[in-house]
Design an enzyme around this catalytic site. Sequence first.
Site, PDB file in Angstrom:
ATOM      1  N   LYS A 115       5.801  46.196  58.712  1.00 45.66           N
ATOM      2  CA  LYS A 115       6.819  45.417  57.990  1.00 45.66           C
ATOM      3  C   LYS A 115       6.275  44.074  57.544  1.00 45.66           C
ATOM      4  CE  LYS A 115      10.717  48.043  58.925  1.00 45.66           C
ATOM      5  NZ  LYS A 115      12.115  48.260  59.070  1.00 45.66           N
ATOM      6  N   LYS A 197       6.233  59.141  56.665  1.00 47.72           N
ATOM      7  CA  LYS A 197       7.550  59.585  57.146  1.00 47.72           C
ATOM      8  C   LYS A 197       8.628  59.351  56.096  1.00 47.72           C
ATOM      9  CE  LYS A 197       9.844  55.788  59.485  1.00 47.72           C
ATOM     10  NZ  LYS A 197      10.865  55.417  60.391  1.00 47.72           N
ATOM     11  N   LYS A 200      14.263  55.383  54.683  1.00 48.89           N
ATOM     12  CA  LYS A 200      15.325  54.944  53.783  1.00 48.89           C
ATOM     13  C   LYS A 200      14.878  53.806  52.882  1.00 48.89           C
ATOM     14  CE  LYS A 200      18.045  53.480  57.817  1.00 48.89           C
ATOM     15  NZ  LYS A 200      17.422  52.296  58.380  1.00 48.89           N
TER      16      LYS A 200
HETATM   17  P1  ATP Z   1      13.418  51.725  57.366  1.00 41.61           P
HETATM   18  O1  ATP Z   1      12.783  52.513  56.278  1.00 41.61           O
HETATM   19  O2  ATP Z   1      14.446  50.751  56.897  1.00 41.61           O
HETATM   20  O3  ATP Z   1      12.434  51.135  58.346  1.00 41.61           O
HETATM   21  P2  ATP Z   1      13.994  54.174  58.713  1.00 41.61           P
HETATM   22  O4  ATP Z   1      14.438  55.193  57.734  1.00 41.61           O
HETATM   23  O5  ATP Z   1      12.623  54.272  59.224  1.00 41.61           O
HETATM   24  O6  ATP Z   1      14.294  52.730  58.174  1.00 41.61           O
HETATM   25  P3  ATP Z   1      15.370  53.383  61.131  1.00 41.61           P
HETATM   26  O7  ATP Z   1      16.625  52.589  60.936  1.00 41.61           O
HETATM   27  O8  ATP Z   1      14.157  52.618  61.533  1.00 41.61           O
HETATM   28  O9  ATP Z   1      15.044  54.265  59.869  1.00 41.61           O
HETATM   29  O10 ATP Z   1      15.627  54.527  62.176  1.00 41.61           O
HETATM   30  C1  ATP Z   1      16.841  55.020  62.644  1.00 41.61           C
HETATM   31  C2  ATP Z   1      16.557  56.210  63.549  1.00 41.61           C
HETATM   32  O11 ATP Z   1      16.105  57.304  62.766  1.00 41.61           O
HETATM   33  C3  ATP Z   1      15.468  55.958  64.596  1.00 41.61           C
HETATM   34  O12 ATP Z   1      15.816  56.598  65.820  1.00 41.61           O
HETATM   35  C4  ATP Z   1      14.252  56.594  64.010  1.00 41.61           C
HETATM   36  O13 ATP Z   1      13.341  57.014  64.989  1.00 41.61           O
HETATM   37  C5  ATP Z   1      14.847  57.781  63.266  1.00 41.61           C
HETATM   38  N1  ATP Z   1      14.043  58.155  62.108  1.00 41.61           N
HETATM   39  C6  ATP Z   1      13.784  57.381  61.023  1.00 41.61           C
HETATM   40  N2  ATP Z   1      13.036  58.048  60.126  1.00 41.61           N
HETATM   41  C7  ATP Z   1      12.811  59.272  60.663  1.00 41.61           C
HETATM   42  C8  ATP Z   1      12.107  60.428  60.205  1.00 41.61           C
HETATM   43  N3  ATP Z   1      11.480  60.445  59.032  1.00 41.61           N
HETATM   44  N4  ATP Z   1      12.086  61.517  60.993  1.00 41.61           N
HETATM   45  C9  ATP Z   1      12.732  61.511  62.183  1.00 41.61           C
HETATM   46  N5  ATP Z   1      13.411  60.463  62.671  1.00 41.61           N
HETATM   47  C10 ATP Z   1      13.464  59.355  61.931  1.00 41.61           C
END
Ligand code: ATP
Length: 334
Positions: A115, A197, A200
Site C-alpha cells: 500500500k 489476487k 476491490k
Molecule cells: P483492497 O483491494 O482494498 O486492499 P481487498 O479486496 O484485498 O481490498 P480486504 O478488505 O482487504 O479486500 O479483505 C476483506 C476480506 O476478504 C479479507 O478477509 C481478505 O482476506 C479477503 N479477501 C480479499 N481478497 C480476496 C481474494 N482475492 N481471495 C480470497 N479472499 C480475499
Amino acid sequence: MLDGKKTLFSGMQATGNLTLGNYLGALKNWVNISDDYQTFFSVVDMHSITVRQDPAELRKRARTLLTLYIAAGLDPEKNCIYYQSHVTGHAELAWILNCFTYMGELSRMTQFKDKSAKHADNINAGLFTYPVLMAADILLYQADVVPVGIDQMQHLELTRDIAIRFNNIYGDVFTVPEAYIGKAGAKIMSLQEPSKKMSKSDENPNGSIYLMDDPDTIIRKFKRAVTDSEACVRYCDEQPGIKNLIDIYCACTGKTAAETEKEFDGKGYGDFKLAVGEAVVSVLKPLQDRFADLSGNKDYIDGVIKGNAEKAQYFCNKTLRKVQKKVGFPERIR
Ligand code: ATP
Ligand code: LTN
C-alpha cells in the site's frame, strides 16, 4: 467463552465494491461457521481512512457493506454486526498495543509495503500501524477464531505475537486467536491477471466480479477471462487461469477439483467458462435480491446499527478495563 461458545471476530474494510474474492474468501465462510460461535463482524471504517477517502462515499460504502453482511445470511439478532468507529474501545486498545509492537515488525508487513508503494504520496502513520488496530479489534473481544483470506495471515501472526508478548508481561489477559482459512476460495485471483489476487481496488473492472454485477456482466467477464494454452480443464500450477476458474467453480458448487476435471473432460474452455459464470450467478443472485429488500428498510438497518454498537461496546469494555488496570492507569472514581 461466552454462552458456552467460543468467540469469533472478523471485519472488512469499506473501501471499494466487494468482489467475489471477498465473498468466497471471507464472507461466505463467516456465514457457514457463525452458528458455532459468539460472533462479532465489524465494518472496519477506521482502517479505511489509512488511504484517502471521499467522506460521503465512505459513509455510503460502510452502510452498503453492513447491509451486505446481513444479505449474505448473517442474522443481526445472533451476530453482532457494527461499525468499528461506533465503538470507542478499538482506538483505546490500539493505542496501548502500539506501545507493545515494534517498528521492525510493522516494517515487515507486506500489505504496508504494497500500500505504501501504491500511495507513495500518503504514507501516513496510520497505514504503518494498521495491523495494531487490527490486533486491537480481535483481542478486545477475546476472539478464539478469526476467519480471513490467506492474504491476512501475516497480520494475524502479528496479532498472536502481540497477545503472547502482553500475556508474558501481565499474565493471561488476552486469548491468543487462531486464523480460520476456508478450504475453497481462500485466494481468488484476478480474471485478467491470474498471478494477482482479485482485489476491490483493482483498476481493471474486468479482472474482478463485483457482488452487485448483473448476470450478463458476470457471464461476459468469465467469457473474457484469461486462460491458458493447454485447452483442457486441468487443475495445475502451469495453468493459473484455469486453476483459478476451477477454484471459483468448486467454491460455488461444493465440488472438488477432481470432480470438476471429470465433469469437463473432453469439453473446451468455452463450456467450462460458461458453467463457472452460471455457478457464480446462482450464488450471487439471492444475495443481490436480499440486499435490495434490506436497503429499502431504513429503520431496520438503523436499529441494527444502534443496538449492535451498544452490545459490542459492552463486551469490549470488559477487556479494556482489565488492560488499563494491568498497564497501570489509575482507577476510575465512580
Ligand atoms: P483492497 O483491494 O482494498 O486492499 P481487498 O479486496 O484485498 O481490498 P480486504 O478488505 O482487504 O479486500 O479483505 C476483506 C476480506 O476478504 C479479507 O478477509 C481478505 O482476506 C479477503 N479477501 C480479499 N481478497 C480476496 C481474494 N482475492 N481471495 C480470497 N479472499 C480475499
Ligand atoms: N485487515 C483486514 C480487515 C480487518 C480485519 C480485522 C480482519 C481489520 N480488522 C480484524 C479480521 C479481523 C483486511 O484488510 N482485510
